[in-house]
Design an enzyme around this catalytic site. Structure first.
Site, PDB file in Angstrom:
ATOM      1  N   LYS A  22       0.867  -1.177   0.000  1.00 24.77           N
ATOM      2  CA  LYS A  22       0.000   0.000   0.000  1.00 24.77           C
ATOM      3  C   LYS A  22       0.904   1.228   0.000  1.00 24.77           C
ATOM      4  CE  LYS A  22      -4.082   2.015   2.070  1.00 24.77           C
ATOM      5  NZ  LYS A  22      -3.646   3.394   1.776  1.00 24.77           N
ATOM      6  N   ASP A  24       2.056   5.152  -0.091  1.00 24.83           N
ATOM      7  CA  ASP A  24       1.656   6.365   0.613  1.00 24.83           C
ATOM      8  C   ASP A  24       1.813   7.564  -0.314  1.00 24.83           C
ATOM      9  OD1 ASP A  24       0.799   7.940   2.634  1.00 24.83           O
ATOM     10  OD2 ASP A  24       2.606   7.809   3.849  1.00 24.83           O
ATOM     11  N   GLU A 167       2.914   1.555   4.690  1.00 26.25           N
ATOM     12  CA  GLU A 167       1.612   1.769   5.316  1.00 26.25           C
ATOM     13  C   GLU A 167       0.830   0.471   5.494  1.00 26.25           C
ATOM     14  OE1 GLU A 167      -2.325   4.616   4.656  1.00 26.25           O
ATOM     15  OE2 GLU A 167      -0.628   4.748   3.289  1.00 26.25           O
TER      16      GLU A 167
END
Length: 313
Positions: A22, A24, A167
């Protein structure tokens, strides 16, 4: 297409999923046609002028037409996405400044999906095929990459994301089609840290070294009958952020509160603004009365509009 919040336990058999880091940054669709690329944010804002180094990806496609889905990030010295560093780029639309920042604080497109290629829409094709077609484009350039994917190994992917201080991960069901504009359970975001997009509805004056500046922001989330108060944030700001916020919030001043109800101590010195600006905070948990506990400011999100803000549960 948007992901729902979840965890590994909810997925069931991990072999049915692919796992990506994921990232950022700022979500973007990249439309490549006739040798030119156009970058569009989630709230339909053209970001092409802000990231000239990324628009050069059109040359890497050698005349092909495509629509890519991905995340624009700025990397720190260790090669990790830095949201703070990306903040320098997110508000810039003047060509000269954008070109200068492309050299001093370059951004990178991390392309993770392919929605259209030449004359063919891939929206109804399974994620595995879209991913295969994306990788066949061999997008590996100075400002664009296709990140690795973990197939069926969510536990390993989460461990890697933690080792690299990322993340979290996004799990994608192998056979899932692409559903534009929807938050779908076929994509699940599994976070290592809790973040929340918020709408700014007011601010309070600073004290001490912040006299004459913003002390805290009053935050909310859209509700069925108006803006629901979610608490205030007074940490995580740099002086530059506070100056930028003062400039953004000044023209939005209004006489009345945009929230349904605000505790008297928080409202006592409040300066209200129209709830048009979206930001992001890190927090520890939700309190029993629906407030953010220990929020820390991360920055404005000009790529988001207030009606796109939802609670992270």
């Amino acid at each position: 297409m948007l992901a729902t919040a979840g965890n590994l336990a909810l997925l069931g058999d991990q072999a049915a999923w692919g796992f990506e880091m994921k990232w950022d940054g700022v979500r973007a669709l990249v439309h490549v046609h006739a040798g030119r690329a156009r970058l569009v944010s989630r709230n339909a804002v053209d970001m092409s002028r802000s990231y000239p180094e990324i628009t050069a990806v059109a040359g890497a496609l050698a005349g092909r037409c495509a629509v890519l889905d991905g995340e624009i990030v700025a990397l720190d010295a260790a090669g990790r996405p830095s949201f703070a560093r990306l903040q320098k780029r997110m508000h810039i639309a003047e060509v000269r400044n954008a070109t200068r920042l492309a050299s001093s604080d370059p951004a990178v497109l991390l392309a993770f999906d392919l929605l259209h290629l030449d004359s063919q829409s891939l929206l109804q094709q399974p994620w595995t095929l879209r991913r295969e077609r994306l990788e066949s484009l061999e997008l590996a350039g100075p400002a664009w990459q296709t990140p690795a994917v973990f197939l069926g190994t969510g536990t390993e992917a989460v461990a890697v994301s933690k080792e690299q201080s990322l993340e979290g991960v996004v799990a994608k069901r192998l056979g899932s089609v692409y559903t534009p504009g929807r938050r779908c359970p076929d994509w699940v975001k599994i976070k290592n840290v809790r973040t929340q997009e918020v709408v700014i509805g007011g601010w309070t004056p600073g004290r001490g070294r912040r006299v004459g500046m913003i002390g805290a922001l009053l935050l909310g989330l859209p509700g069925p009958t108006g803006m629901i108060y979610a608490g205030k944030v007074g940490t995580g700001f740099t002086d530059a952020m506070l100056r930028d916020l003062a400039g953004e919030l000044g023209p939005l001043a209004t006489a009345s509160s945009p929230f349904d109800q605000v505790p008297r101590p928080d409202a006592r010195e409040a300066r209200w603004v129209s709830p048009l600006l979206v930001g992001e905070v890190v927090f520890t948990e939700w309190t029993g009365d629906g407030r953010l506990r220990h929020p820390t400011w991360r920055g404005l999100r000009p790529d988001k509009s207030p009606d796109q803000v939802t609670p992270e549960t």
